[in-house]
Design a protein around this motif. Structure first.
Motif: not given
Length: 624
Positions: A461-475, A477-481, A559-562
């Motif tokens: 359960a923890f790992y699934a929650e962590a992966l979903e949180a990473m996914q939301q953060s990634a999306v 960050r991509l939108e921001a750049v 994409k956030t670095m370049i």
């Protein structure tokens, strides 16, 4: 009374004057802090005509050091210039002998005899040698810093070993630098080891008025934070940890290196937070033995050992070290932490037996090429599984020791044959393995519901929650750049023409092609050093910067670095990268290909020397 007072005062003045006429000598002075371990001040002589420093230097044999003629001493707001040197010529290269040790004498304008401490400043360049707070009072030890909170000072060696915290959250690490000098740096770096066996680098500006650096980042599960040249701390996700760093540790390291000197206990870190007690105990500065297998010293095991013999060697070494820890007089919590760290190392030794024996072969034969080593028997699952008979290799507490990074790296990416034999089907290791396979997708924002079904709803359960949180953060960050990060299209040409197609639009100009990736620390450091120069000394319309990475650079991080790296950016697939790596015989990154104005090019890894890179680019881009 007036007459006797006058006589006493006159005698005191005469005595003081008499004391000041002779030289004052301070042997092995205490040093507050330094930006390098290369120099030490062995002796200071103060006379009426000069201040003389007897300097010991320590550096790699056959490498050079240099002392600038503009070197000066600083005391009470005044500067005292270099006047003479013996044993070294200022502004010239001084080549270190085979021993890696040398001595020379530097003379300066005289400091006042009343001076209590001074700084040694080798010119004002950022990377010149600087030693601060060289003591002239005869002080022998470093005192405890003031204003440290009680929680950060107190240590309970009888407390139980803390449990790892499995949750996700935004973690804040506030680092308060004590005895900080601005010359020691304006930016602080921190590295965080995560649950997938990878390391994330963070940088924070040091506030010039408070000497505080604050790190904020997403954390998924327990992790260890590394502060280079300072120490390591366990951090819990979502917490606000405060770390007090005594920067006199750099001076203490120099002092403790002196021959014939007993190492002084020194505490560099004081921590408040979830794991305050454990962190403070481990970083207490207590002089205790470090029980370790020393897996990578090239001597741990004979590379000719069979799988069975190697496994027996690991088990025997582990038992002997474990018994030594148990017999030690350390506090119970320190013993338990050391046992956990040893268990982490033992798992890494067993599962990484193929690599360790190969490493020992290369160490023994001084053969560090990429050719495969033949004749080493691969580790057998049944031999690897023997480690499971000694302790619970699936225990979550194995994420809390000093070698958790090696433990994670080996259990996550190991063959599962040994797990079947040991009967490990659920728990920490199987969950980490499933999690690690999906982290890349989540970090790139391409995780799917089908991927999450691979996880057990209850155990993971923890790992699934962590992966979903990473996914939301990634999306997010991509939108921001999305309008800032521009990746050049890869030319649609045969592989043999790929490089020419990339650089041909810039014929008539000088082109620096930088092969790099986001995970490469030296690559990032080189780019960071060069970037400001593009607007100053390397600003030239005849100079083009091309950066080539591959798909091992996670797309979100890439994409956030370049946007902050001026130039043309290409991201190649594996096949394209492999072709160019073979074409230029690239032995690692960063690697540089320099294209002249006539379109000719060749690999120039001598340009890994930053000064040479700047000099070469300036000369070539400005020439007709």
């Amino acid at each position: 009374m007036k007459n006797s007072t006058f006589v006493a005062s006159a005698l005191s003045a005469l005595m003081l004057a008499a004391c000041q006429t002779g030289p004052k000598v301070v042997e092995k002075p205490l040093i507050e802090s330094a930006n390098s371990m290369t120099l030490d001040i062995a002796k200071v002589e103060l006379t009426d005509t000069a201040t003389v420093l007897h300097v010991d230097a320590y550096f790699r044999p056959h490498y050079w050091i240099r002392i600038d003629s503009k070197t000066y001493l600083r005391a009470e707001g005044k500067n005292y210039a270099l006047t003479n040197a013996q044993g070294i010529t200022p502004d010239s290269l001084f080549w270190m002998p085979e021993s890696g040790e040398a001595s020379f004498v530097l003379s300066f304008q005289p400091l006042p005899k009343r001076t209590k401490s001074f700084d040694f400043i080798e010119s004002d360049c950022a990377d010149c040698f600087k030693l601060f707070g060289i003591d002239l009072t005869g002080k022998q030890t470093y005192d405890t810093p003031e204003d440290i909170p009680a929680e950060a000072l107190e240590i309970d060696g009888n407390a139980p070993m803390p449990e790892p915290v499995f949750k996700s959250g935004e973690t804040t690490v506030e680092v308060r630098l004590l005895h900080h000098r601005k010359e020691l740096g304006k930016v602080l770096n921190m590295y965080v080891n995560d649950l997938t066996g990878t390391q994330e680098e963070y940088a924070a500006l040091i506030d010039s008025t408070t000497d505080v650096a604050v790190f904020k980042f997403k954390q998924y599960g327990p992790a260890m934070a590394l502060l280079p040249m300072i120490g390591n701390i366990q951090i819990a996700p979502g917490e606000h940890a405060t770390v007090y760093v005594d920067q006199r540790a750099s001076g203490q390291r120099i002092v403790s290196r002196r021959k014939g000197e007993a190492a002084q206990p020194f505490r560099a870190l004081y921590v408040q937070g979830t794991y305050a007690n454990l962190n403070n105990l481990v970083n207490s500065g207590t002089d205790c033995h470090v029980w370790s297998m020393n897996l990578y010293d090239g001597k741990f095991a004979d590379y000719k050992m069979t799988s069975k013999a190697y496994a027996a060697h690991v088990i025997g070494t582990y038992k002997a070290l474990s018994d030594s820890i148990a017999a030690d007089s350390l506090p119970p919590l320190m013993k338990e932490w050391m046992q956990v760290s040893l268990q982490e190392e033992a798992v890494a030794a067993m599962l990484g037996g193929n690599y360790i024996r190969e490493h020992n072969y290369r160490y023994t034969h001084d053969e560090w090429n990429r050719n495969p080593v033949k004749g080493i028997e691969p580790m057998k699952p049944e031999d690897q599984a023997e480690i499971c008979k000694l302790f619970d290799v699936n225990n979550p507490r194995l994420l809390m020791g000093s070698r958790a990074f090696s433990y994670i790296d080996n259990v996550v990416y190991s063959d599962k044959g040994w797990m079947k034999i040991a009967g490990i089907r659920t728990g920490l290791i199987p969950s980490l393995q499933k999690y690690a396979l999906l982290v890349g997708k989540a970090q790139n924002g391409v995780l799917t519901p089908a991927d999450l079904k691979e996880l057990d709803q209850e155990d993971d359960a923890f790992y699934a929650e962590a992966l979903e949180a990473m996914q939301q953060s990634a999306v997010a960050r991509l939108e921001a750049v999305k309008d800032k990060a521009h990746i050049e299209p890869i030319p649609d040409v045969p592989l043999k023409d790929l490089f020419d197609a990339i650089v041909s639009p810039y014929k008539g100009k000088v082109v620096l092609v930088d092969f790099w990736n986001t995970w490469c620390g030296p690559c990032r450091a080189a780019i960071k050093a060069t970037e400001p120069l593009k607007d100053t000394e390397l600003k030239n319309d005849n100079l083009v910067w091309i950066y080539i990475a591959n798909e091992t650079s996670p797309i979100v991080k890439y994409k956030t670095m370049i946007p902050d790296i001026k130039g043309k950016h290409f991201r190649l697939n594996d096949k394209q990268w492999e072709y160019l790596a073979k074409k230029f015989k690239i032995d690692g990154i960063p690697s540089y290909v320099l294209v002249d104005k006539d379109g000719s090019y060749r690999l120039r890894n001598d340009l890994r020397d930053h000064d040479l890179l700047c000099k070469t680019l300036a000369e070539k881009s400005q020439s007709e």
